[in-house]
Design a protein around this motif. Structure first.
Motif, PDB file in Angstrom:
ATOM      1  N   SER A 153       0.820  -1.217   0.000  1.00  0.00           N
ATOM      2  CA  SER A 153       0.000   0.000   0.000  1.00  0.00           C
ATOM      3  C   SER A 153       0.848   1.259   0.000  1.00  0.00           C
ATOM      4  O   SER A 153       0.353   2.338  -0.370  1.00  0.00           O
ATOM      5  CB  SER A 153      -0.927   0.000   1.220  1.00  0.00           C
ATOM      6  OG  SER A 153      -1.811  -1.103   1.199  1.00  0.00           O
ATOM      7  N   PHE A 154       2.112   1.150   0.414  1.00  0.00           N
ATOM      8  CA  PHE A 154       2.966   2.327   0.379  1.00  0.00           C
ATOM      9  C   PHE A 154       3.289   2.762  -1.051  1.00  0.00           C
ATOM     10  O   PHE A 154       3.667   3.913  -1.274  1.00  0.00           O
ATOM     11  CB  PHE A 154       4.262   2.071   1.156  1.00  0.00           C
ATOM     12  CG  PHE A 154       4.157   2.403   2.613  1.00  0.00           C
ATOM     13  CD1 PHE A 154       4.252   3.713   3.047  1.00  0.00           C
ATOM     14  CD2 PHE A 154       3.940   1.404   3.547  1.00  0.00           C
ATOM     15  CE1 PHE A 154       4.146   4.028   4.388  1.00  0.00           C
ATOM     16  CE2 PHE A 154       3.820   1.699   4.893  1.00  0.00           C
ATOM     17  CZ  PHE A 154       3.924   3.019   5.317  1.00  0.00           C
ATOM     18  N   VAL A 155       3.155   1.858  -2.007  1.00  0.00           N
ATOM     19  CA  VAL A 155       3.426   2.229  -3.405  1.00  0.00           C
ATOM     20  C   VAL A 155       2.376   3.213  -3.914  1.00  0.00           C
ATOM     21  O   VAL A 155       2.730   4.312  -4.370  1.00  0.00           O
ATOM     22  CB  VAL A 155       3.495   0.979  -4.301  1.00  0.00           C
ATOM     23  CG1 VAL A 155       3.684   1.376  -5.766  1.00  0.00           C
ATOM     24  CG2 VAL A 155       4.641   0.068  -3.849  1.00  0.00           C
ATOM     25  N   PRO A 156       1.053   2.904  -3.853  1.00  0.00           N
ATOM     26  CA  PRO A 156       0.083   3.926  -4.250  1.00  0.00           C
ATOM     27  C   PRO A 156       0.081   5.125  -3.311  1.00  0.00           C
ATOM     28  O   PRO A 156      -0.252   6.235  -3.729  1.00  0.00           O
ATOM     29  CB  PRO A 156      -1.258   3.177  -4.215  1.00  0.00           C
ATOM     30  CG  PRO A 156      -1.039   2.009  -3.322  1.00  0.00           C
ATOM     31  CD  PRO A 156       0.389   1.616  -3.534  1.00  0.00           C
ATOM     32  N   PHE A 157       0.452   4.921  -2.038  1.00  0.00           N
ATOM     33  CA  PHE A 157       0.531   6.054  -1.114  1.00  0.00           C
ATOM     34  C   PHE A 157       1.565   7.062  -1.601  1.00  0.00           C
ATOM     35  O   PHE A 157       1.335   8.279  -1.564  1.00  0.00           O
ATOM     36  CB  PHE A 157       0.895   5.556   0.284  1.00  0.00           C
ATOM     37  CG  PHE A 157       1.111   6.650   1.291  1.00  0.00           C
ATOM     38  CD1 PHE A 157       0.032   7.350   1.804  1.00  0.00           C
ATOM     39  CD2 PHE A 157       2.387   6.963   1.722  1.00  0.00           C
ATOM     40  CE1 PHE A 157       0.229   8.367   2.734  1.00  0.00           C
ATOM     41  CE2 PHE A 157       2.597   7.974   2.651  1.00  0.00           C
ATOM     42  CZ  PHE A 157       1.513   8.673   3.163  1.00  0.00           C
ATOM     43  N   TYR A 158       2.696   6.574  -2.072  1.00  0.00           N
ATOM     44  CA  TYR A 158       3.752   7.456  -2.556  1.00  0.00           C
ATOM     45  C   TYR A 158       3.351   8.177  -3.846  1.00  0.00           C
ATOM     46  O   TYR A 158       3.569   9.382  -3.994  1.00  0.00           O
ATOM     47  CB  TYR A 158       5.032   6.646  -2.790  1.00  0.00           C
ATOM     48  CG  TYR A 158       6.160   7.453  -3.395  1.00  0.00           C
ATOM     49  CD1 TYR A 158       6.952   8.281  -2.608  1.00  0.00           C
ATOM     50  CD2 TYR A 158       6.433   7.382  -4.763  1.00  0.00           C
ATOM     51  CE1 TYR A 158       7.988   9.030  -3.162  1.00  0.00           C
ATOM     52  CE2 TYR A 158       7.451   8.121  -5.329  1.00  0.00           C
ATOM     53  CZ  TYR A 158       8.220   8.937  -4.524  1.00  0.00           C
ATOM     54  OH  TYR A 158       9.233   9.678  -5.085  1.00  0.00           O
ATOM     55  N   PHE A 159       2.730   7.444  -4.762  1.00  0.00           N
ATOM     56  CA  PHE A 159       2.447   8.012  -6.076  1.00  0.00           C
ATOM     57  C   PHE A 159       1.103   8.758  -6.158  1.00  0.00           C
ATOM     58  O   PHE A 159       0.992   9.731  -6.903  1.00  0.00           O
ATOM     59  CB  PHE A 159       2.462   6.909  -7.145  1.00  0.00           C
ATOM     60  CG  PHE A 159       3.825   6.386  -7.462  1.00  0.00           C
ATOM     61  CD1 PHE A 159       4.705   7.124  -8.254  1.00  0.00           C
ATOM     62  CD2 PHE A 159       4.246   5.159  -6.974  1.00  0.00           C
ATOM     63  CE1 PHE A 159       5.969   6.650  -8.551  1.00  0.00           C
ATOM     64  CE2 PHE A 159       5.511   4.667  -7.272  1.00  0.00           C
ATOM     65  CZ  PHE A 159       6.382   5.419  -8.055  1.00  0.00           C
ATOM     66  N   ASP A 160       0.110   8.302  -5.409  1.00  0.00           N
ATOM     67  CA  ASP A 160      -1.257   8.785  -5.640  1.00  0.00           C
ATOM     68  C   ASP A 160      -1.821   9.700  -4.573  1.00  0.00           C
ATOM     69  O   ASP A 160      -2.817  10.377  -4.823  1.00  0.00           O
ATOM     70  CB  ASP A 160      -2.214   7.590  -5.802  1.00  0.00           C
ATOM     71  CG  ASP A 160      -1.822   6.699  -6.973  1.00  0.00           C
ATOM     72  OD1 ASP A 160      -1.217   7.215  -7.926  1.00  0.00           O
ATOM     73  OD2 ASP A 160      -2.113   5.482  -6.936  1.00  0.00           O
TER      74      ASP A 160
END
Length: 294
Positions: free
Chosen positions: A127-134
């Protein structure tokens, strides 16, 4: 940092997952040796431990930080809908689990790494991946000459969980980030996958342990979903001339839409309000709140 309205408003899948993880952690942490080992999988064939190791935390500090992050990341369910978010959960947990098993296989030479920490690390760090980008930064501030943002507290909680058991938790965290990256890259065409309506409706029958009402998403909702006032709010905007039809087209920015969705508004209403507000998030928020009041 606020992820929108308190509670699990518009986030029934996250609510179910958090409750299940909390219950399993409390019930099993004192009676079982939690953790994923090579022997349990390939020698003793205790495959049930695969499920336990991806849901139950093995210690109270990890449980606290993990549930906090899972609770915050409910914002993604509000953005993409319960069906898509369920796919993200299943994909992240399966891929990260396979990567963890692969890591255990190649780390057998080091006896100190024969067990990985238990808990939904794969989902949390995916979930940190979309948190970083989105998720956009909504505020910035300085502490002792250090530039921080409202997202910094989430990163700090993630770092605390990532290094909570040092190398035993670091590997599951890295596997989770890799799983989240594969989802974002649409590996195996995962973005086109959807669960049947029967599966999603079954979530509504999960025991209600809080005062929030359980809601399910519609199968055709791909962007903003499980709204508590979706079409109703749009109609209210138009009926009360808060958002009249025929407003000049002005495509709202994705970051502005994401900000409003993270506050609990559904995507369709957020876009309409942003067009009326000429992409001003504050004005759009007031428009949506006024629509709710009618």
């Amino acid at each position: 940092m606020n992820a929108g309205p308190s509670g699990f408003h518009n986030a029934p899948v996250t609510r179910t997952f958090v409750i299940a993880s909390a219950l399993l952690s409390v019930l099993l942490s004192h009676s079982l040796r939690l953790g994923l080992t090579y022997e349990d999988i390939f020698k003793n064939f205790r495959f049930w431990r695969l499920i336990v190791s991806t849901l139950a935390f093995s210690s109270t500090p990890e449980l606290m930080f993990g549930l906090y992050l899972l609770y915050y990341f409910r914002v993604f369910e509000r953005q993409i809908g319960s069906n898509k978010h369920s796919v993200f959960i299943v994909f992240s947990m399966i891929v990260s689990l396979l990567l963890e098993i692969l890591a255990l296989t190649y780390l057998l030479a080091d006896p100190s790494l024969n067990m990985l920490v238990s808990g939904p690390y794969g989902l949390i760090f995916a979930s940190f991946v979309p948190f970083y980008f989105d998720i956009p930064v909504s505020s910035r501030f300085t502490i002792f000459s250090l530039q921080l943002s409202d997202k910094s507290f989430i990163y700090l909680a993630g770092l605390q969980l990532l290094f909570s058991s040092w190398k035993w938790s670091l590997i599951p965290g890295i596997c989770g980030v890799l799983a989240g990256s594969l989802y974002r890259l649409n590996a195996f065409g995962i973005h086109r996958v959807k669960f049947p309506d029967a599966f999603m409706s079954s979530l509504s029958r999960f025991p209600r342990l809080s005062g929030n009402s359980m809601q399910t998403s519609s199968s055709g909702n791909n962007i903003g979903s499980i709204p508590s006032y979706p079409g109703h709010q749009v109609e209210t905007l138009q009926r009360n001339n808060i958002f009249p039809t025929g407003v000049a087209d002005q495509e709202p920015s994705d970051s502005a839409v994401a900000t409003l969705v993270s506050m609990g508004f559904d995507s369709a209403s957020a876009r309409l309000a942003l067009v009326q507000a000429r992409n001003d998030v504050n004005i759009a928020t007031n428009i949506l709140l006024e629509a709710q009041a009618h």
